[in-house]
Scaffold this motif. Structure first.
Motif, PDB file in Angstrom:
ATOM      1  N   HIS A 192       0.826  -1.222   0.000  1.00  0.00           N
ATOM      2  CA  HIS A 192       0.000   0.000   0.000  1.00  0.00           C
ATOM      3  C   HIS A 192       0.856   1.266   0.000  1.00  0.00           C
ATOM      4  O   HIS A 192       0.391   2.319   0.412  1.00  0.00           O
TER       5      HIS A 192
ATOM      6  N   ASP B 225       0.843   4.797   7.403  1.00  0.00           N
ATOM      7  CA  ASP B 225      -0.260   5.757   7.359  1.00  0.00           C
ATOM      8  C   ASP B 225       0.219   7.150   7.740  1.00  0.00           C
ATOM      9  O   ASP B 225       0.757   7.357   8.839  1.00  0.00           O
TER      10      ASP B 225
ATOM     11  N   ASP C 109      -9.635   4.527   3.268  1.00  0.00           N
ATOM     12  CA  ASP C 109      -8.835   3.688   4.159  1.00  0.00           C
ATOM     13  C   ASP C 109      -7.689   4.462   4.790  1.00  0.00           C
ATOM     14  O   ASP C 109      -7.353   4.252   5.960  1.00  0.00           O
ATOM     15  N   TYR C 110      -7.061   5.304   3.988  1.00  0.00           N
ATOM     16  CA  TYR C 110      -5.952   6.130   4.466  1.00  0.00           C
ATOM     17  C   TYR C 110      -6.300   7.591   4.183  1.00  0.00           C
ATOM     18  O   TYR C 110      -6.117   8.068   3.059  1.00  0.00           O
TER      19      TYR C 110
END
Length: 287
Positions: free
Chosen positions: A56, A75, A64-65
């Protein structure tokens, strides 16, 4: 006998200053949010700030982020929240040390006067002749990159302004009648400085401290950016900007969001400093 404390009156003046300047409420709200996020970072951050997920990596902001991910798949929002802890702790502790040591030097220099005062002021003038960032860079480079050394480096760079601010009212206060009365009663110089001069100029030092904390946070971010701050993988705003610098065109969020965090924190502290100055300094009050 020292001048009586007017803390309730000063509290009313601060409240009046906040009511007159509505922008100060914005600064107070911003700073409260930042402090809240820093204190409760382990519970607020959606992910572990050190957790890597290469699959990712460099994800743009999404559901999601919320603020995207960095080159290691970490993140950005979680690292931003945890980075607030480093910036606030470094800024507060460094300024507290600079305030205590610098104020003590300023009071001692102003109270003793003579050749001692001239020597101290000459040293402070040399320190003030260097830009804050350059002086902090030299000290941090000599001490090495670590959390403790970063605080020491910033504290030394911010010490001279506090000494200057404390010295000026000390020179004026030591001529007052209550100091002369204390001398006549046999009070020691340390008691006169600590119990009679310090309380009457502490408010001015506190105002300077609130403003220079913003400078300390900027210096911490700059030193972290060039690799002289808290070593990775600890999340710091300056370190995050440095990590995103090489990908600024393709992954803009890596540098933009920590830059905004620094901007908002410095803005909030400057606004609060202005409100404190308006409340304490009668020359700036508008009745």
């Amino acid at each position: 006998m020292s001048i009586a404390s007017h803390s309730p009156r000063r509290g009313n003046a601060l409240w009046a200053a906040l009511r007159r300047n509505r922008l100060s409420w914005l600064g107070l709200a911003l700073f409260a949010i930042i402090v809240f996020a820093a204190v409760f970072a382990p519970w607020i951050a959606p992910y572990d700030p050190l957790q890597q997920n290469i699959l990712h990596r460099l994800q743009p902001p999404s559901a999601d982020y919320l603020l995207g991910t960095d080159t290691y798949g970490r993140d950005v929002l979680s690292r931003l929240i945890h980075g607030a802890r480093v910036s606030l702790v470094v800024g507060f502790v460094a300024i507290l040390i600079a305030m205590i040591v610098g104020s003590a030097i300023g009071i001692l220099s102003g109270f003793i006067g003579g050749a001692f005062d001239r020597i101290v002021m000459s040293v402070l003038d040399v320190m003030l002749s260097f830009p804050t960032l350059l002086l902090g860079l030299m000290i941090a480079a000599m001490l090495g990159a670590s959390f403790q050394n970063l605080i020491i480096a910033i504290a030394i760079t911010e010490m001279a302004p506090f000494a200057r601010v404390a010295r000026a009212p000390t020179i004026s206060l030591k001529q007052r009648d209550f100091i002369e009365a204390g001398r006549a009663m046999g009070f020691s110089d340390s008691r006169l400085m600590g119990r009679h001069i310090l309380p009457n100029m502490a408010s001015e030092v506190v105002v300077v401290g609130s403003m220079w904390m913003a400078s300390a946070i900027r210096t911490e971010a700059a030193l972290s950016f060039i690799g002289l701050g808290v070593p990775p993988p600890t999340a710091t705003w300056g370190g995050m900007i440095r990590e995103g610098f090489d990908n600024i065109l393709d992954s803009w969020w890596l540098a933009v969001f920590p830059s905004l965090a620094i901007l908002l924190t410095v803005l909030a502290l400057n606004i609060l400093g202005d409100a404190l100055r308006d409340a304490i300094d009668p020359k700036t009050r508008v009745e």
